[in-house]
Design a protein around this motif. Sequence first.
Motif, mmCIF file in Angstrom:
data_model
loop_
_atom_site.group_PDB
_atom_site.id
_atom_site.type_symbol
_atom_site.label_atom_id
_atom_site.label_comp_id
_atom_site.label_asym_id
_atom_site.label_seq_id
_atom_site.Cartn_x
_atom_site.Cartn_y
_atom_site.Cartn_z
ATOM 1 N N ARG A 26 -4.768 12.826 7.606
ATOM 2 C CA ARG A 26 -5.163 11.479 7.692
ATOM 3 C C ARG A 26 -6.847 11.062 8.817
ATOM 4 O O ARG A 26 -7.204 10.007 8.671
ATOM 5 C CB ARG A 26 -3.912 10.962 8.285
ATOM 6 N N ASP A 35 -13.179 3.183 1.501
ATOM 7 C CA ASP A 35 -13.543 2.267 1.673
ATOM 8 C C ASP A 35 -13.911 1.818 3.514
ATOM 9 O O ASP A 35 -14.007 1.134 3.668
ATOM 10 C CB ASP A 35 -11.787 1.990 2.187
ATOM 11 N N PHE A 103 -4.252 9.877 -1.363
ATOM 12 C CA PHE A 103 -4.626 8.658 -1.803
ATOM 13 C C PHE A 103 -4.795 9.353 -3.346
ATOM 14 O O PHE A 103 -5.941 8.817 -3.744
ATOM 15 C CB PHE A 103 -5.414 8.754 -0.927
ATOM 16 N N TYR B 16 3.855 -5.953 -7.415
ATOM 17 C CA TYR B 16 2.812 -5.411 -8.030
ATOM 18 C C TYR B 16 2.752 -4.155 -7.108
ATOM 19 O O TYR B 16 2.251 -3.219 -7.973
ATOM 20 C CB TYR B 16 1.887 -6.211 -8.690
ATOM 21 N N LYS B 54 -8.255 -3.330 -0.956
ATOM 22 C CA LYS B 54 -8.458 -2.175 0.178
ATOM 23 C C LYS B 54 -7.917 -2.535 1.235
ATOM 24 O O LYS B 54 -7.909 -1.364 1.657
ATOM 25 C CB LYS B 54 -10.115 -2.539 0.496
ATOM 26 N N ARG B 57 -4.977 -0.029 0.677
ATOM 27 C CA ARG B 57 -5.586 1.146 1.109
ATOM 28 C C ARG B 57 -5.153 1.821 2.475
ATOM 29 O O ARG B 57 -4.327 2.885 3.211
ATOM 30 C CB ARG B 57 -6.423 1.926 0.141
ATOM 31 N N LEU B 58 -6.156 0.411 3.296
ATOM 32 C CA LEU B 58 -6.382 1.087 4.548
ATOM 33 C C LEU B 58 -5.058 1.406 5.484
ATOM 34 O O LEU B 58 -4.485 2.109 6.400
ATOM 35 C CB LEU B 58 -6.842 -0.075 5.312
ATOM 36 N N TYR B 60 -0.966 1.189 4.213
ATOM 37 C CA TYR B 60 -0.758 1.768 3.952
ATOM 38 C C TYR B 60 -0.417 3.598 3.473
ATOM 39 O O TYR B 60 -0.079 4.570 3.615
ATOM 40 C CB TYR B 60 0.506 1.890 2.322
ATOM 41 N N GLU B 61 -1.709 3.996 2.976
ATOM 42 C CA GLU B 61 -2.422 4.791 2.978
ATOM 43 C C GLU B 61 -3.134 5.502 4.417
ATOM 44 O O GLU B 61 -2.796 6.940 4.435
ATOM 45 C CB GLU B 61 -3.358 5.148 1.454
ATOM 46 N N LEU B 62 -3.328 4.836 4.986
ATOM 47 C CA LEU B 62 -4.331 5.239 5.921
ATOM 48 C C LEU B 62 -3.458 5.333 7.218
ATOM 49 O O LEU B 62 -3.931 5.451 8.612
ATOM 50 C CB LEU B 62 -6.025 4.950 6.488
ATOM 51 N N GLY B 63 -3.071 4.269 7.539
ATOM 52 C CA GLY B 63 -1.383 3.976 8.994
ATOM 53 C C GLY B 63 -2.364 3.038 9.336
ATOM 54 O O GLY B 63 -1.694 3.467 10.465
ATOM 55 N N ILE B 72 -11.964 -3.481 11.555
ATOM 56 C CA ILE B 72 -12.860 -2.830 11.295
ATOM 57 C C ILE B 72 -13.303 -3.549 9.614
ATOM 58 O O ILE B 72 -15.076 -3.526 9.620
ATOM 59 C CB ILE B 72 -11.637 -1.629 9.748
ATOM 60 N N LEU B 76 -17.592 -2.942 9.269
ATOM 61 C CA LEU B 76 -18.210 -3.533 7.775
ATOM 62 C C LEU B 76 -18.966 -4.108 7.723
ATOM 63 O O LEU B 76 -20.037 -4.208 7.185
ATOM 64 C CB LEU B 76 -16.901 -2.904 6.647
#
Lengths: 300, 100
Positions: A26, A35, A103, B16, B54, B57-58, B60-63, B72, B76
Amino acid sequence: MEFIDYYKILGLEKNATADQIKKAYRKLARQYHPDLNPNDNQANKKFQQINEANEVLSDPEKRKKYDQYGQNWQHAEAFEKAKQSQQAAGERRYAAGGENEGFGDDFSSGDFSDFFHSMFGGGFSEGRSRAKFKGQDYNAEMQLSLRDAYTTHQRVFKVNDKNIRITVPAGIANGQTIKLKGHGGAGANGGPPGDLYITFAIAEDPVFKRLGDDLYITVELDLYTAVLGGEKMIDTLDGKVKLKVNPETQNGTKTRLKGKGFPVYKKEGVYGDLLITWLIKIPVNLTDKQKALFRELSQS
Amino acid sequence: MLNTEELITSEACCAYYHIEHSFIQTLNEYGLIEIISDGRTQFIPNTQLGELEKFIRLHYELGINPEGIDAITHLLLKMKDMQEEISLLRNRLQLWDSEG
């Protein structure tokens, strides 16, 4: 094919616990996730390595196989075949639907290394194989001349044996990247295709220099027109323009021609300016009479 | 009258992407995602789906929590502006180099 040390990639010791693997993954994923690192190919590659390392080390079965055969991965397949023949028919190799953090949604198995494929085949356990995977993003560079970039025009180029026709909008900048959604690699399991990123490299023009939307040009001016004033034909990217020259124009003076510069990107009919720098040329090979006249001028 | 061809219901998005409606609501509160409502149904413009994916993902996947996503996103944007400025300055430098 080179052996890949997945523990080293995640910065772990071989005896790392599942929790340590998850934490290390992580942390690195947050550092290199695409991203968070747009248009950074190095970060993208690193992220794929991290993703692959996690795919193996977070799955107990794969980790066991990797730990056992990692250095001698060539023998892993033979070992698996022998093992399978001892198992009852129909028994599943991997637990279906197991919790497997990762991922993978962003990447197809095509992003994994040859080493990974040789050890784990397709790369995904049954539980993950039903997930949709977005296809790989492609990056390409397109060379244009300054004059090409001046007008909106069509270009055809090949990506993976497919001809893609794109419209290059007038005013595109050197180093600018445009995204063509869905023109990357094919998705897996019904996932969307990846995207195609095209970066434009605009070659320098021998006559016109571009700065943003403005164009710069240096024009030679004879001494007499510079002193007395007159008219001068100037080349622009839009054709020739007759320009009035003020009397007593100094060397290095700049004249701005509004709207004769470069088209503003995606603003039809809007142009930057053309800045002309006058370079006064001193006459050479003067006759005696001309020299005498200059002397007379200098004493007046 | 809403042009529904360019909109997707937030309910369909949640189904979805397997996300909670509260997540979209929070993104809207932070000004990260636009929600359009006709009084009964809430919609998300199709043009925002890429950004939404995006953020999913940030989170749910990166917490990363919504506050982090907000920070962020600003960084960005700042980075994008700076990259554009670098590109402009590089081109300007080339201009002077070629004159030298």
